[in-house]
Design an enzyme around this catalytic site. Sequence first.
Site, PDB file in Angstrom:
ATOM      1  N   HIS A   1       3.712 -27.295   9.689  1.00 22.84           N
ATOM      2  CA  HIS A   1       4.806 -27.905   9.633  1.00 22.84           C
ATOM      3  C   HIS A   1       4.857 -29.169  10.362  1.00 22.84           C
ATOM      4  O   HIS A   1       5.643 -30.094   9.850  1.00 22.84           O
ATOM      5  CB  HIS A   1       5.719 -26.917  10.600  1.00 22.84           C
ATOM      6  CG  HIS A   1       5.859 -25.512   9.925  1.00 22.84           C
ATOM      7  ND1 HIS A   1       5.704 -25.065   8.706  1.00 22.84           N
ATOM      8  CD2 HIS A   1       5.902 -24.402  10.552  1.00 22.84           C
ATOM      9  CE1 HIS A   1       5.665 -23.807   8.558  1.00 22.84           C
ATOM     10  NE2 HIS A   1       5.910 -23.270   9.788  1.00 22.84           N
TER      11      HIS A   1
ATOM     12  N   ARG B   1       0.772  -1.366  -0.110  1.00 25.28           N
ATOM     13  CA  ARG B   1      -0.128   0.057  -0.241  1.00 25.28           C
ATOM     14  C   ARG B   1       0.778   1.274   0.064  1.00 25.28           C
ATOM     15  O   ARG B   1       0.312   2.321  -0.604  1.00 25.28           O
ATOM     16  CB  ARG B   1      -0.739   0.059   1.322  1.00 25.28           C
ATOM     17  CG  ARG B   1      -2.118  -0.810   1.028  1.00 25.28           C
ATOM     18  CD  ARG B   1      -2.736  -0.821   2.231  1.00 25.28           C
ATOM     19  NE  ARG B   1      -4.060  -1.521   2.553  1.00 25.28           N
ATOM     20  CZ  ARG B   1      -5.151  -1.156   2.666  1.00 25.28           C
ATOM     21  NH1 ARG B   1      -5.373   0.330   2.904  1.00 25.28           N
ATOM     22  NH2 ARG B   1      -6.136  -1.836   2.375  1.00 25.28           N
TER      23      ARG B   1
HETATM   24  C1  BG6 Z   1       6.554 -19.942  10.750  1.00 26.15           C
HETATM   25  C2  BG6 Z   1       5.756 -19.816  12.116  1.00 26.15           C
HETATM   26  O1  BG6 Z   1       5.846 -20.557   9.712  1.00 26.15           O
HETATM   27  O2  BG6 Z   1       7.567 -20.825  11.038  1.00 26.15           O
HETATM   28  C3  BG6 Z   1       6.585 -19.296  13.088  1.00 26.15           C
HETATM   29  O3  BG6 Z   1       4.724 -18.672  11.756  1.00 26.15           O
HETATM   30  C4  BG6 Z   1       8.067 -19.736  13.274  1.00 26.15           C
HETATM   31  O4  BG6 Z   1       6.165 -18.631  14.308  1.00 26.15           O
HETATM   32  C5  BG6 Z   1       8.606 -20.227  11.989  1.00 26.15           C
HETATM   33  O5  BG6 Z   1       8.895 -18.975  13.869  1.00 26.15           O
HETATM   34  C6  BG6 Z   1       9.717 -21.385  12.247  1.00 26.15           C
HETATM   35  O6  BG6 Z   1      10.459 -21.277  10.962  1.00 26.15           O
HETATM   36  P1  BG6 Z   1      12.001 -21.737  11.038  1.00 26.15           P
HETATM   37  O7  BG6 Z   1      12.238 -21.917   9.603  1.00 26.15           O
HETATM   38  O8  BG6 Z   1      12.779 -20.590  11.670  1.00 26.15           O
HETATM   39  O9  BG6 Z   1      11.998 -22.953  11.735  1.00 26.15           O
END
Ligand code: BG6
Length: 491
Positions: free
Chosen positions: A242, A51
Amino acid sequence: MAIRIIPVSPFDLVVFGGSGDLAQRKLLPALYHRFADGQFDEASRIVGISRREMSSEAYREIAERAIKKHVRAEERPTETVNRFLSCLDYLSHDVTKTDHWTKLGKKLAHKSERVRVFYLAVAPDLYGSICTGLGRAGLATPESRVVLEKPLGYDLASAEAINGVVGTVFNEGQIYRIDHYLGKETVQNLMALRFANALFEPLWNSAHVDHVQITVAESIGVEERAPYYDGSGALRDMIQNHMLQLLCLVAIEPPSSSSADALRDEKLKVLHALKPIQEDLVGERTVRGQYRAVEAGTLSIPGYIEEVGHPSVTETFVALKAEVANWRWAGVPFYLRTGKRMAKRVSEIVIQFRSIPHSMFESTAGRIASNRLVLRLQPDEAVKMFLMIKDPGPGGMRLRQVPLNLSFAETFGTRQPDAYERLLLDVVRGNQSLFMRRDEVAAAWRWVDPIRDHWERSSDSLQGYIGGTWGPSAAIALMERDHRSWHDDNG
Ligand code: BG6
């Protein structure tokens, strides 16, 4: 070791939320790395959209700062950075205004046959209007792809609503629902380990595996992401996507090919086989916690409530015991644990094998620990196989557990690419293997929603834990009740 690069044809990438946190922290540095490695060149265009009124020049300055912050100095010679910046363009855009779509259309018009990627790094409640806008303005060409960042909704109904609207503009083959964990090197290595070696497959089942543990622990708190996180919590933020994706890759049957649907069909079967945690078992099978402040001497770390600035029952920690009810995994618990402000940042998958049926050794040889395969996702990506050996030297037979350690940094000596590097280029190449299909997302919500509903009805189940620890003691009890414990090799 030489890196093998397969260049891609010039593409147009439009990033909605182009000056936001994700773009600066992950997307622009990842694109820079791929550019610097020669995977694409200046003929490709990256258009940042938000934006905010600003010139393309000002946007390039933001990108340059992001690269300086997130890319190591020796990997960013000025000349390469400048060439990369020359691919960048910017458009201030209000998705609710029709004339803005016309402006975007003009920017993209002269190369309409190219692969076009629309990356939605914005709040999910904008996904619908952005896709509708793209459709109405005729920008969703057959060569277009749309990338949806998580969270995809906050429950099954909202996720289906988003998928429904996006699906009126793009077909499923054009939709890339990103779960960046699938782009992590060690996660892909899990597939290599399982399906490119004959060694593990005969052991990969309930006859030989005692249990599986998956831990994704972060040492940081929620910090500036508090407004998003408070409406989400660890179950939606980490478990629904995840962690369940990692569980799927451990548990799937060998796919018949590496095609996207062969893999995703198998993951879907695992999600369907997840035994629902019935309401009367939620208290016993799940633990939810929230970090509290730490005040010790000069040390003062805020708790979650101090960070969000108001009372909240949002969980920052979840541990749970899941079961995959199928022939291969019946009776093998999958323990999942994730949390913020934990003792250290570590993500790993642990396959704990069963103990030997009979020991031929004297008791003086010591305890025989069962074999354990550990895949370390981060930091220090590694695969470790814990084996029993004889303690070297004289003094009789004494047994000791040691890891066979395959450290990726030591073995290959190359920089481990960030997950987004692989995933962004997969979108350009049109490879959906590491992206979630609509039915997978729905199946994951279907399993998670009842847990959430139960928690919402019983707010007393939220347990505090001290920041910098491994979470509430109930998480330790969750395993100890089953005479098991969380893996910690301190290595
Ligand atoms: C994200 C989450 O998808 O993954 C976050 O929203 C989290 O809360 C992150 O911190 C962790 O990713 P990575 O790759 O740092 O383990």
